[in-house]
Design a protein around this motif. Structure first.
Motif, PDB file in Angstrom:
ATOM      1  N   GLU A  46       0.821  -1.218   0.000  1.00  0.00           N
ATOM      2  CA  GLU A  46       0.000   0.000   0.000  1.00  0.00           C
ATOM      3  C   GLU A  46       0.853   1.266   0.000  1.00  0.00           C
ATOM      4  OE1 GLU A  46      -3.934   1.833   2.193  1.00  0.00           O
ATOM      5  OE2 GLU A  46      -2.830   0.232   3.194  1.00  0.00           O
ATOM      6  N   ALA A  49       1.857   2.499  -3.449  1.00  0.00           N
ATOM      7  CA  ALA A  49       0.799   2.904  -4.380  1.00  0.00           C
ATOM      8  C   ALA A  49       0.703   4.434  -4.390  1.00  0.00           C
ATOM      9  CB  ALA A  49      -0.526   2.266  -3.979  1.00  0.00           C
ATOM     10  N   ARG A  54      -0.346   3.008 -10.089  1.00  0.00           N
ATOM     11  CA  ARG A  54      -0.098   2.145  -8.931  1.00  0.00           C
ATOM     12  C   ARG A  54      -1.308   2.096  -8.000  1.00  0.00           C
ATOM     13  NH1 ARG A  54       5.024   0.494  -7.325  1.00  0.00           N
ATOM     14  NH2 ARG A  54       6.516   0.669  -9.010  1.00  0.00           N
ATOM     15  N   ARG A  55      -2.026   3.216  -7.849  1.00  0.00           N
ATOM     16  CA  ARG A  55      -3.233   3.199  -7.012  1.00  0.00           C
ATOM     17  C   ARG A  55      -4.310   2.313  -7.636  1.00  0.00           C
ATOM     18  NH1 ARG A  55      -1.413   8.474  -5.794  1.00  0.00           N
ATOM     19  NH2 ARG A  55      -2.529   9.422  -7.528  1.00  0.00           N
ATOM     20  N   LEU A  59      -5.848  -1.108  -5.991  1.00  0.00           N
ATOM     21  CA  LEU A  59      -7.276  -1.346  -5.788  1.00  0.00           C
ATOM     22  C   LEU A  59      -7.700  -2.675  -6.423  1.00  0.00           C
ATOM     23  CD1 LEU A  59     -10.064  -0.586  -4.780  1.00  0.00           C
ATOM     24  CD2 LEU A  59     -10.324   0.864  -6.825  1.00  0.00           C
TER      25      LEU A  59
END
Length: 157
Positions: A46, A49, A54-55, A59
């Motif tokens: 996390e 990200a 990357r986020r 997800l």
């Protein structure tokens, strides 16, 4: 069609939310039916990200690992992917994003992550700092100060 996973020594894999770790030698697992699978080396932490791609990857990975996130995350991932699609002008990158979104729609999150990996790599090249200038391209110190002063001198004058 069965999926064969060749695991390296001590490699981890997550299968339907269950972490499986190999022992000290190579091993092959055969998965005979559909399962949500991700190798430990493909898991994004996390705290890593930090970019738009990357986020989105994180997800989708969360959707793969947690059925509750999968049930509630499709709207958010669709919005993220639409933004990514319009942000990138390269057709091959847009194609990868569209394929990833198609795989999310089919609930095949591993294939979605696979489609996004080259997009992450491309994003990394765009966000990388420019290379340092070579020494031959920088002016010498006297010329630099001359240019900075804006003063010219004549002989005999």
């Amino acid at each position: 069609m069965a999926l064969k996973l060749r695991l390296k020594p001590c490699e981890r894999v997550v299968i339907n939310g269950c972490v499986v770790q190999n022992e000290n030698r190579r091993y092959t697992l055969t998965i005979s039916n559909f399962a949500q699978i991700i190798r430990g080396s493909d898991i994004l932490q996390e705290e890593d990200a930090v970019t738009p791609v990357r986020r989105a990857y994180f997800l989708i990975q969360s959707m793969l690992l947690d059925p509750e996130v999968a049930a509630n995350g499709s709207g958010a991932v669709a919005a993220m992917m639409a933004q990514l699609y319009t942000a990138f002008a390269r057709p091959d990158i847009q194609d990868r994003i569209a394929r990833a979104m198609g795989h999310v729609g089919e609930r095949d999150y591993y294939k979605a992550l696979s489609a996004l990996r080259p997009v992450m790599e491309y994003e990394g090249t765009l966000l990388a700092p420019p290379p340092a200038a070579s020494p031959s391209a920088t002016p010498s110190a006297p010329a630099a100060s001359f240019q900075a002063d804006g003063i010219g001198h004549h002989a005999g004058g």
